[in-house]
Design a protein around this motif. Structure first.
Motif, PDB file in Angstrom:
ATOM      1  N   LYS A  62      20.591  84.653  63.801  1.00 36.58           N
ATOM      2  CA  LYS A  62      19.908  83.603  63.046  1.00 36.58           C
ATOM      3  C   LYS A  62      20.881  82.581  62.448  1.00 36.58           C
ATOM      4  CE  LYS A  62      15.761  85.161  63.670  1.00 36.58           C
ATOM      5  NZ  LYS A  62      14.992  85.775  62.566  1.00 36.58           N
ATOM      6  N   LEU A  63      22.072  83.025  62.035  1.00 35.60           N
ATOM      7  CA  LEU A  63      23.040  82.090  61.455  1.00 35.60           C
ATOM      8  C   LEU A  63      23.709  81.295  62.574  1.00 35.60           C
ATOM      9  CD1 LEU A  63      24.789  84.243  58.684  1.00 35.60           C
ATOM     10  CD2 LEU A  63      22.569  83.075  58.656  1.00 35.60           C
ATOM     11  N   SER A  64      24.002  80.036  62.297  1.00 31.74           N
ATOM     12  CA  SER A  64      24.590  79.164  63.317  1.00 31.74           C
ATOM     13  C   SER A  64      25.915  78.590  62.840  1.00 31.74           C
ATOM     14  CB  SER A  64      23.629  78.018  63.640  1.00 31.74           C
ATOM     15  OG  SER A  64      23.346  77.257  62.475  1.00 31.74           O
ATOM     16  N   PHE A  65      26.814  78.383  63.790  1.00 31.56           N
ATOM     17  CA  PHE A  65      28.069  77.694  63.469  1.00 31.56           C
ATOM     18  C   PHE A  65      28.286  76.559  64.458  1.00 31.56           C
ATOM     19  CE2 PHE A  65      29.465  80.839  66.561  1.00 31.56           C
ATOM     20  CZ  PHE A  65      30.505  80.228  67.264  1.00 31.56           C
ATOM     21  N   GLY A  66      28.643  75.399  63.918  1.00 30.58           N
ATOM     22  CA  GLY A  66      28.873  74.224  64.748  1.00 30.58           C
ATOM     23  C   GLY A  66      30.335  74.106  65.134  1.00 30.58           C
ATOM     24  N   SER A  67      30.600  73.266  66.126  1.00 33.68           N
ATOM     25  CA  SER A  67      31.976  72.995  66.534  1.00 33.68           C
ATOM     26  C   SER A  67      32.059  71.605  67.128  1.00 33.68           C
ATOM     27  CB  SER A  67      32.457  74.026  67.555  1.00 33.68           C
ATOM     28  OG  SER A  67      31.924  73.747  68.837  1.00 33.68           O
ATOM     29  N   SER A  68      33.279  71.132  67.331  1.00 34.24           N
ATOM     30  CA  SER A  68      33.475  69.817  67.939  1.00 34.24           C
ATOM     31  C   SER A  68      33.331  69.867  69.452  1.00 34.24           C
ATOM     32  CB  SER A  68      34.863  69.272  67.572  1.00 34.24           C
ATOM     33  OG  SER A  68      35.873  70.195  67.946  1.00 34.24           O
ATOM     34  N   GLY A  69      32.986  71.031  69.969  1.00 34.85           N
ATOM     35  CA  GLY A  69      32.748  71.160  71.397  1.00 34.85           C
ATOM     36  C   GLY A  69      33.064  72.556  71.892  1.00 34.85           C
ATOM     37  N   ALA A  70      32.441  72.960  72.979  1.00 32.58           N
ATOM     38  CA  ALA A  70      32.736  74.258  73.580  1.00 32.58           C
ATOM     39  C   ALA A  70      34.166  74.267  74.092  1.00 32.58           C
ATOM     40  CB  ALA A  70      31.764  74.541  74.724  1.00 32.58           C
ATOM     41  N   GLY A  71      34.876  75.346  73.802  1.00 30.89           N
ATOM     42  CA  GLY A  71      36.248  75.440  74.266  1.00 30.89           C
ATOM     43  C   GLY A  71      37.263  74.822  73.331  1.00 30.89           C
ATOM     44  N   THR A  72      36.863  74.513  72.110  1.00 30.65           N
ATOM     45  CA  THR A  72      37.797  73.978  71.115  1.00 30.65           C
ATOM     46  C   THR A  72      38.256  75.111  70.196  1.00 30.65           C
ATOM     47  OG1 THR A  72      36.004  73.465  69.584  1.00 30.65           O
ATOM     48  CG2 THR A  72      36.647  71.733  71.145  1.00 30.65           C
ATOM     49  N   SER A  73      39.260  74.824  69.368  1.00 31.27           N
ATOM     50  CA  SER A  73      39.730  75.840  68.422  1.00 31.27           C
ATOM     51  C   SER A  73      38.635  76.194  67.424  1.00 31.27           C
ATOM     52  CB  SER A  73      40.984  75.345  67.680  1.00 31.27           C
ATOM     53  OG  SER A  73      40.682  74.249  66.833  1.00 31.27           O
ATOM     54  N   GLN A  74      37.750  75.240  67.125  1.00 31.67           N
ATOM     55  CA  GLN A  74      36.635  75.511  66.215  1.00 31.67           C
ATOM     56  C   GLN A  74      35.677  76.541  66.843  1.00 31.67           C
ATOM     57  OE1 GLN A  74      34.854  71.777  65.195  1.00 31.67           O
ATOM     58  NE2 GLN A  74      36.701  70.959  64.266  1.00 31.67           N
ATOM     59  N   HIS A  75      35.385  76.341  68.112  1.00 30.05           N
ATOM     60  CA  HIS A  75      34.522  77.272  68.839  1.00 30.05           C
ATOM     61  C   HIS A  75      35.159  78.658  68.880  1.00 30.05           C
ATOM     62  CE1 HIS A  75      32.884  78.583  73.051  1.00 30.05           C
ATOM     63  NE2 HIS A  75      32.336  79.273  72.075  1.00 30.05           N
ATOM     64  N   LEU A  76      36.444  78.726  69.260  1.00 26.85           N
ATOM     65  CA  LEU A  76      37.119  80.019  69.384  1.00 26.85           C
ATOM     66  C   LEU A  76      37.279  80.707  68.032  1.00 26.85           C
ATOM     67  CD1 LEU A  76      38.267  81.440  71.985  1.00 26.85           C
ATOM     68  CD2 LEU A  76      37.497  79.099  72.260  1.00 26.85           C
ATOM     69  N   SER A  77      37.413  79.929  66.959  1.00 27.84           N
ATOM     70  CA  SER A  77      37.479  80.526  65.622  1.00 27.84           C
ATOM     71  C   SER A  77      36.173  81.244  65.310  1.00 27.84           C
ATOM     72  CB  SER A  77      37.749  79.444  64.569  1.00 27.84           C
ATOM     73  OG  SER A  77      39.031  78.885  64.730  1.00 27.84           O
ATOM     74  N   GLY A  78      35.051  80.609  65.653  1.00 24.71           N
ATOM     75  CA  GLY A  78      33.750  81.241  65.436  1.00 24.71           C
ATOM     76  C   GLY A  78      33.567  82.477  66.296  1.00 24.71           C
ATOM     77  N   GLU A  79      34.029  82.411  67.542  1.00 26.42           N
ATOM     78  CA  GLU A  79      33.907  83.567  68.433  1.00 26.42           C
ATOM     79  C   GLU A  79      34.767  84.731  67.944  1.00 26.42           C
ATOM     80  OE1 GLU A  79      31.770  83.906  70.712  1.00 26.42           O
ATOM     81  OE2 GLU A  79      31.049  81.849  70.917  1.00 26.42           O
ATOM     82  N   LEU A  80      35.956  84.419  67.422  1.00 24.10           N
ATOM     83  CA  LEU A  80      36.813  85.485  66.901  1.00 24.10           C
ATOM     84  C   LEU A  80      36.199  86.099  65.649  1.00 24.10           C
ATOM     85  CD1 LEU A  80      39.451  87.032  67.270  1.00 24.10           C
ATOM     86  CD2 LEU A  80      40.580  85.325  65.817  1.00 24.10           C
ATOM     87  N   PHE A  81      35.582  85.273  64.816  1.00 24.40           N
ATOM     88  CA  PHE A  81      34.888  85.782  63.632  1.00 24.40           C
ATOM     89  C   PHE A  81      33.780  86.753  64.049  1.00 24.40           C
ATOM     90  CE2 PHE A  81      31.684  85.695  60.296  1.00 24.40           C
ATOM     91  CZ  PHE A  81      32.438  85.809  59.137  1.00 24.40           C
ATOM     92  N   LYS A  82      32.997  86.363  65.030  1.00 24.09           N
ATOM     93  CA  LYS A  82      31.933  87.230  65.525  1.00 24.09           C
ATOM     94  C   LYS A  82      32.495  88.564  66.021  1.00 24.09           C
ATOM     95  CE  LYS A  82      29.088  85.463  68.483  1.00 24.09           C
ATOM     96  NZ  LYS A  82      28.601  84.659  69.637  1.00 24.09           N
ATOM     97  N   SER A  83      33.599  88.485  66.760  1.00 29.87           N
ATOM     98  CA  SER A  83      34.192  89.681  67.343  1.00 29.87           C
ATOM     99  C   SER A  83      34.754  90.623  66.276  1.00 29.87           C
ATOM    100  CB  SER A  83      35.307  89.284  68.324  1.00 29.87           C
ATOM    101  OG  SER A  83      35.964  90.411  68.849  1.00 29.87           O
TER     102      SER A  83
END
Length: 327
Positions: free
Chosen positions: A157-178
């Motif tokens: 349900k919670l969402s996180f935005g990024s400046s695009g798929a494959g950016t450091s912002q995206h990977l930061s969110g994926e690492l948080f999830k992991s």
């Protein structure tokens, strides 16, 4: 037969010599026309701010206009490819980043239209950028552990935005999830500024973004800063602890920005550009300003920059593998 071979070699050398001499002379006189510095991301973000600061400095030092152009799309890959295909004469450069030259090769694989190392000349790795985890001020959590608890209570349900798929912002969110073992929705945008608008407006829960983009909104209490993606604190946000100190000890991600050109640029041009950029990064006033933006200057030469970028490519490849992130 031997004499004929020697004659052919001599003629070939004679034909090549004027071309080499012209190229060397052009490099020594560089630049004689405007230089185009491509920012492969949208205006308004941290990379854009850095590009324009560098562009102004280089214009003054080189004696020719340095024009910053935004060529966006595909998480920076369109702008990067444009420069990879340009003439290697030093008049078309790119603001490279951990997205285009660290994450993209492993995220896109064979679909990536350039080789992040072979198709480029490393000129200068300019700064390391720390990202910050920020929440919409209405989200009812005050620390990272409360955020994790909320995410576990509302999987997906919670969402996180990024400046695009494959950016450091995206990977930061994926690492948080992991690392936190939670399920959240990633919402990619075409640049930090657009994602920031929706975060402030309440369409997003959170974002792992660059400090310069988030800082004004943190100061006006529109956003709540919960943690830094790097394992070290930032002078720009001295009261915000790293995520590594808030229950996620293996969380240590930093983005980086640098200047690169097409492969096979003349050494003299690379040396001149690097010297001018290092001068900018070493200036005490500029260093203070960059640190205040959450950027750590890297005043290193071109060979050191090439090594840095190669090492970062390996690090981000491991992050992609760990998180299983994809586009």
């Amino acid at each position: 037969m031997m004499q004929r071979r020697l004659l052919i070699q001599a003629l070939a050398a004679g034909a090549t010599a004027p071309t080499l001499a012209w190229a060397q002379g052009a490099a020594l006189n560089y630049p004689v026309k405007p230089v185009h510095l491509i920012n492969p991301f949208s205006a308004g973000g941290a990379l854009d701010q850095l590009a324009r600061m560098l562009g102004q400095h280089l214009s003054e030092k080189l004696g020719q206009p340095v024009v910053v152009e935004n060529k966006t799309g595909a998480s920076g890959n369109i702008g990067a490819e444009f420069v990879a295909r340009a003439a290697p004469d030093g008049y078309t450069l790119v603001m490279a980043s951990s997205a285009t030259h660290g994450i993209a090769p492993s995220m896109y694989g064979a679909r990536l239209p350039f080789d992040a190392l072979k198709d480029f000349t490393s000129i200068s790795a300019t700064v390391v950028q720390k990202n910050v985890l920020v929440l919409n001020a209405a989200v009812p959590v005050r620390n990272v552990q409360e955020l994790i608890a909320l995410a576990k209570a509302q999987p997906g349900k919670l969402s996180f935005g990024s400046s695009g798929a494959g950016t450091s912002q995206h990977l930061s969110g994926e690492l948080f999830k992991s690392l936190a073992k939670v399920d959240m929705l990633h919402v990619p945008y075409k640049g930090s500024a657009l994602a920031m608008q929706d975060l402030i407006g309440g369409q997003l829960t959170m974002m792992f973004t660059d400090i310069p983009t988030a800082l004004p909104h943190i100061r006006t209490n529109k956003l709540r800063a919960l943690g830094l993606t790097a394992a070290q604190a930032s002078p720009a946000l001295p009261d915000v602890q790293p995520l590594a100190q808030q229950g996620l000890p293996d969380f240590d991600l930093k983005a980086w920005y640098g200047v690169m050109g097409p492969a096979k640029m003349p050494a003299a041009v690379v040396t001149r550009l690097n010297a001018s950029i290092v001068e900018f990064l070493s200036n005490p006033r500029n260093r203070e300003k960059l640190l205040g933006m959450g950027m750590e200057p890297l005043a290193i030469d071109a060979p050191q920059s090439a090594t840095f970028i190669s090492d970062e490519l390996k690090k981000w490849t491991e992050v992609v593998k760990t998180t299983g992130a994809s586009v």
